[in-house]
Design a protein around this motif. Sequence first.
Motif, PDB file in Angstrom:
ATOM      1  N   LEU A 174       0.836  -1.205   0.000  1.00 42.78           N
ATOM      2  CA  LEU A 174       0.000   0.000   0.000  1.00 42.78           C
ATOM      3  C   LEU A 174       0.870   1.254   0.000  1.00 42.78           C
ATOM      4  O   LEU A 174       0.619   2.181  -0.776  1.00 42.78           O
ATOM      5  N   ARG A 175       1.877   1.284   0.837  1.00 44.89           N
ATOM      6  CA  ARG A 175       2.767   2.453   0.900  1.00 44.89           C
ATOM      7  C   ARG A 175       3.422   2.727  -0.448  1.00 44.89           C
ATOM      8  O   ARG A 175       3.501   3.864  -0.893  1.00 44.89           O
ATOM      9  N   ARG A 176       3.893   1.671  -1.113  1.00 48.81           N
ATOM     10  CA  ARG A 176       4.548   1.842  -2.424  1.00 48.81           C
ATOM     11  C   ARG A 176       3.563   2.377  -3.459  1.00 48.81           C
ATOM     12  O   ARG A 176       3.909   3.256  -4.251  1.00 48.81           O
ATOM     13  N   GLU A 177       2.337   1.840  -3.465  1.00 45.58           N
ATOM     14  CA  GLU A 177       1.335   2.300  -4.441  1.00 45.58           C
ATOM     15  C   GLU A 177       0.996   3.766  -4.219  1.00 45.58           C
ATOM     16  O   GLU A 177       0.927   4.548  -5.178  1.00 45.58           O
ATOM     17  N   VAL A 178       0.782   4.140  -2.960  1.00 48.91           N
ATOM     18  CA  VAL A 178       0.415   5.526  -2.657  1.00 48.91           C
ATOM     19  C   VAL A 178       1.592   6.460  -2.941  1.00 48.91           C
ATOM     20  O   VAL A 178       1.419   7.519  -3.539  1.00 48.91           O
ATOM     21  N   PRO A 208      -8.177   8.567  -2.399  1.00 47.79           N
ATOM     22  CA  PRO A 208      -9.383   7.732  -2.510  1.00 47.79           C
ATOM     23  C   PRO A 208      -9.255   6.615  -3.543  1.00 47.79           C
ATOM     24  O   PRO A 208      -9.670   5.481  -3.288  1.00 47.79           O
ATOM     25  N   LYS A 209      -8.647   6.911  -4.702  1.00 45.57           N
ATOM     26  CA  LYS A 209      -8.522   5.890  -5.749  1.00 45.57           C
ATOM     27  C   LYS A 209      -7.678   4.709  -5.287  1.00 45.57           C
ATOM     28  O   LYS A 209      -8.064   3.559  -5.428  1.00 45.57           O
ATOM     29  N   ILE A 210      -6.522   5.005  -4.740  1.00 43.39           N
ATOM     30  CA  ILE A 210      -5.616   3.925  -4.354  1.00 43.39           C
ATOM     31  C   ILE A 210      -6.139   3.184  -3.131  1.00 43.39           C
ATOM     32  O   ILE A 210      -6.073   1.952  -3.074  1.00 43.39           O
ATOM     33  N   ALA A 215      -8.523  -1.662  -0.985  1.00 41.04           N
ATOM     34  CA  ALA A 215      -9.588  -2.279  -0.182  1.00 41.04           C
ATOM     35  C   ALA A 215     -10.326  -3.352  -0.974  1.00 41.04           C
ATOM     36  O   ALA A 215     -10.767  -4.358  -0.401  1.00 41.04           O
ATOM     37  N   ASP A 216     -10.475  -3.140  -2.275  1.00 44.72           N
ATOM     38  CA  ASP A 216     -11.138  -4.138  -3.113  1.00 44.72           C
ATOM     39  C   ASP A 216     -10.329  -5.441  -3.170  1.00 44.72           C
ATOM     40  O   ASP A 216     -10.903  -6.520  -3.275  1.00 44.72           O
ATOM     41  N   LYS A 217      -9.002  -5.331  -3.094  1.00 46.92           N
ATOM     42  CA  LYS A 217      -8.136  -6.505  -3.147  1.00 46.92           C
ATOM     43  C   LYS A 217      -7.951  -7.166  -1.783  1.00 46.92           C
ATOM     44  O   LYS A 217      -7.666  -8.352  -1.712  1.00 46.92           O
ATOM     45  N   ASN A 218      -8.051  -6.387  -0.699  1.00 47.21           N
ATOM     46  CA  ASN A 218      -7.761  -6.880   0.645  1.00 47.21           C
ATOM     47  C   ASN A 218      -8.978  -6.697   1.550  1.00 47.21           C
ATOM     48  O   ASN A 218      -9.314  -5.565   1.909  1.00 47.21           O
ATOM     49  N   ALA A 219      -9.583  -7.786   1.942  1.00 47.08           N
ATOM     50  CA  ALA A 219     -10.787  -7.735   2.779  1.00 47.08           C
ATOM     51  C   ALA A 219     -10.488  -7.186   4.173  1.00 47.08           C
ATOM     52  O   ALA A 219     -11.394  -6.660   4.836  1.00 47.08           O
TER      53      ALA A 219
END
Length: 173
Positions: free
Chosen positions: A39-43, A90-92, A97-101
Amino acid sequence: MERAEKRELVASLQSALSGAGSIVLAQNAGLTVANLETLRREVKGAGGYVKIAKNRLAKLALKETDHADISGLFTGPIVIAYAADPMTAPKIAQKFADKNAKYIVLGGAMGKTALDAINVKALATMPSLNELRATLAGMLKQPATRIASVIVAPAGNIARVLAAHAEKSNEAA
């Protein structure tokens, strides 16, 4: 953590959140360190940041900013994602969240407007500023292309009629 460290943490978080276009809060219930690093890398790749801070300290930092009061969302382990571009966080966050429940978006803030989870999801589906610019440029370019084709079309038709008439004259002669 000593008081001086806490004050320093609150001040740095406050200055970071003051410049944020949007803030997204999500529940971190059972995410692995590897998931959080992803998540940190994506953001970060999109120009944003992810912070994990004690809820009380994060509330203090947000209190001094111009963002809406979202202190009610700080319950349990919280991940704070923010970016200068209002659409990035919001996008990321929603995509993650869609990938990780186990990563549940609770809400956030965009300036003085508080957002719930539904609003964050709605923002995530909107096109970004660059996508809107590209669409607008395409729309502005289309009329010029159409005008040029309409202007050229009659001349082309006349040329084809004259060529057909000349060909017919040559065959007759």
